[in-house]
Design an enzyme around this catalytic site. Structure first.
Site, short mmCIF file in Angstrom:
data_model
loop_
_atom_site.label_atom_id
_atom_site.label_comp_id
_atom_site.label_asym_id
_atom_site.label_seq_id
_atom_site.Cartn_x
_atom_site.Cartn_y
_atom_site.Cartn_z
N ASP A 62 0.87 -1.16 0.00
CA ASP A 62 0.00 0.00 0.00
C ASP A 62 0.92 1.22 0.00
O ASP A 62 1.44 1.61 1.04
CB ASP A 62 -0.89 -0.02 1.24
CG ASP A 62 -1.73 1.24 1.34
OD1 ASP A 62 -1.59 2.14 0.48
OD2 ASP A 62 -2.52 1.35 2.30
N TYR A 156 -6.15 15.29 -8.08
CA TYR A 156 -5.37 14.59 -9.10
C TYR A 156 -4.48 15.58 -9.87
O TYR A 156 -3.28 15.36 -10.05
CB TYR A 156 -6.33 13.88 -10.05
CG TYR A 156 -5.67 13.09 -11.15
CD1 TYR A 156 -5.15 11.82 -10.92
CD2 TYR A 156 -5.58 13.61 -12.45
CE1 TYR A 156 -4.57 11.09 -11.93
CE2 TYR A 156 -4.99 12.88 -13.46
CZ TYR A 156 -4.49 11.62 -13.21
OH TYR A 156 -3.90 10.90 -14.22
N LYS A 160 -0.39 15.79 -10.02
CA LYS A 160 0.36 15.61 -11.25
C LYS A 160 1.23 16.83 -11.56
O LYS A 160 2.33 16.70 -12.12
CB LYS A 160 -0.60 15.29 -12.41
CG LYS A 160 -1.29 13.93 -12.26
CD LYS A 160 -0.28 12.77 -12.15
CE LYS A 160 -0.94 11.41 -12.14
NZ LYS A 160 0.04 10.30 -12.02
#
Lengths: 252, 256
Positions: A62, A156, A160
């Site tokens: 994980d 997200y 990024k």
């Protein structure tokens, strides 16, 4: 044009149970690398191993947990007689949430997997390369959304953007040691990350394709081909680059 | 997004606008606060350190404007709501937010501990995100427009040694600025960034100060007021059609 660019090389690929990570594991193995496949999803890892053969390895992890990142690197160093030549950080999560409803848990989980894990893994791999004078290569997976963000993707997109600059910072500092760090910025690629979208919202998917000048999505192996290039000696003078592989998505 | 009231006329400035400036006790944030106060803004200024805020508030009030100090730990998830309430209690409105507070920790990349990464990502990326959401929620609920300015860095596009977590945080902030700008535009909320280079503050030390004339095309460090002027522009209606921009204020540093 699959060659033998990774003969004798040891590679660690995260997110190797599916999508771009799996395609990268397949490609590097096909070109001669011994691959340690990393993912949370053990069934997917077993499938990947079935495809690439028994000379490769996997470890479940994980990556949101710092201790698991450490275990990945120590496992790799054990298996690979202390030499890691290539690291590909492909594991990522995308949680779609309306901007104003973005929760702290979504934000933190996304940064854990998409930013902190690549940071830790890259840091620790580099730390193993420098004393052994390994001229290794690291490839991160960014996104075309760094240029053109999509609604509902706040965490997200931020992760990024962060990994893109981390790529440059790590490249700049490790270059004197002959280590290269690059990133690919994929556009619309058919992976598990968007399987739900393709099924539940085919219209939305078609709109994404219509925004892609090539008129279609990428298959994961097309992104893996770019990753393999960046990880290989073919890219021996390429470092700190963010290579778009988006079918022209960000041209307009 | 609404059109400006008039075309080709001098626009009203920032007189009376209420702006929250985080991390304003020292450095660039202090400069931004003073620049905005000089243009007539009323301010909520924040810092962890009350001793840094008291002289700033005195200086602003002596110049005839108004500032309210809020001692706040920005990484506390309760802080965004507190700052919005403080501004509404004190001034009854909010017009702008400047996400200035930032932190940097130097170490070779391969020796950067997790604690550095966590502190830097929390402060430089997570705090601006959730504070922006809190302020934007207020604006949307109240049906008023607003402007957010994120203070990024030249390091959102070029690398410096021993600052990998900082680079990651600023790369994330630059991208986040674009996403927030995209999503909030329909609510008449503009989001932009200023990316300062080397600015003359007490924190600017070493080669960049000693050799500024050689290292920076402009031949000198920037003044905090020069960052403040960029922020003022992005807060004002002069930039009413500027959405998602990242304005470099670096004396040409990234050009070389």
């Amino acid at each position: 044009m699959i060659g033998d660019r990774f003969t004798g090389k040891n590679a660690v690929v995260t997110g190797a149970a599916s999508g771009i990570g799996r395609a990268t594991a397949l490609r590097l193995a096909a070109e001669g690398a011994t691959v340690l496949c990393v993912d949370r999803n053990v069934d997917g890892l077993v499938d990947t191993l079935d495809e690439i053969g028994s000379s490769h390895f996997y470890v479940t992890a994980d990556l949101g947990r710092a201790v698991d990142c450490s275990v990945v690197i120590s496992t790799a160093l054990d298996h690979f007689a202390n030499q890691i030549d290539v690291l590909v950080n492909a594991a990522a999560v995308l949680i779609r949430e309306p901007l104003l409803e973005h929760s702290r848990s979504t934000w933190e989980h996304t940064l854990d997997i998409n930013l902190r894990a690549p940071f830790r893994l890259t840091r620790d791999v580099v730390a193993s390369m420098i004393p052994r004078k390994v001229k290794g290569a690291i490839v991160n997976v960014s996104s075309a959304e760094v240029v053109l963000p999509l609604r509902g993707h706040a965490a997200y997109t931020a992760s990024k953007g962060a990994i893109s600059m981390l790529t440059k910072a790590a490249a700049f500092e490790t270059a004197p040691h002959g280590i290269r760090v690059n990133a690919v910025a994929p556009g619309v690629t058919a992976t598990g990350m968007n399987a739900d979208l393709r099924q539940t919202n085919p219209k939305g998917w078609d709109e994404m394709l219509s925004g892609t000048p090539l008129g279609r999505n990428a298959e994961p192996d097309e992104i893996a081909a770019v990753i393999a290039f960046l990880a290989s000696e073919d890219a021996s003078f390429v470092t700190g680059a963010l290579v778009a592989a988006d079918g022209g998505w960000t041209l307009h | 997004m609404t059109k400006p009231d008039s075309e080709h006329n001098a626009r009203p400035g920032l007189e009376g606008r209420v702006v929250i400036v985080t991390g304003s006790g020292r450095g660039i944030g202090r400069g931004i606060a003073l620049s905005l106060a000089a243009r007539g803004c009323r301010l909520i200024v924040t810092s962890r350190t009350p001793e840094d805020l008291d002289p700033l508030v005195s200086e602003i009030e002596n110049s005839g404007s108004s500032a309210t100090a809020v001692v706040a730990e920005l990484r506390d998830p309760a802080t965004p709501k507190r700052l919005v309430e403080a501004s509404l209690d004190q001034y009854g409105r909010i017009d702008g937010l400047v996400n200035n507070a930032g932190v940097n920790r130097l170490a070779p990349f391969w020796l950067q501990p997790d604690e550095h990464l966590d502190e830097i990502i929390d402060t430089n990326l997570t705090v601006p995100f959730f504070l922006s959401l809190a302020v934007a929620r207020h604006w949307i609920d109240a049906g008023v427009k607003g402007s957010i300015v994120n203070i990024s860095s030249t390091e959102d596009r070029i690398a410096y040694p021993e600052q990998a977590p900082y680079a990651a945080s600023k790369g994330g902030l630059r991208t986040l600025t674009r996403l927030l700008a995209l999503e909030f535009a329909e609510h008449d909320i503009r989001v932009n960034a200023v990316s300062p280079g080397s600015i003359d503050t007490e924190m600017t030390v070493g080669d960049i100060r000693d050799k500024a004339a050689e290292l920076i095309p402009a031949g000198r460090l920037g003044a905090p007021s020069e960052v403040g002027a960029c922020v003022a522009f992005l807060l004002s209606d002069d930039s009413s059609y500027v959405v998602g921009a990242s304005l470099l204020a670096d004396g040409g540093y990234v050009l070389q």
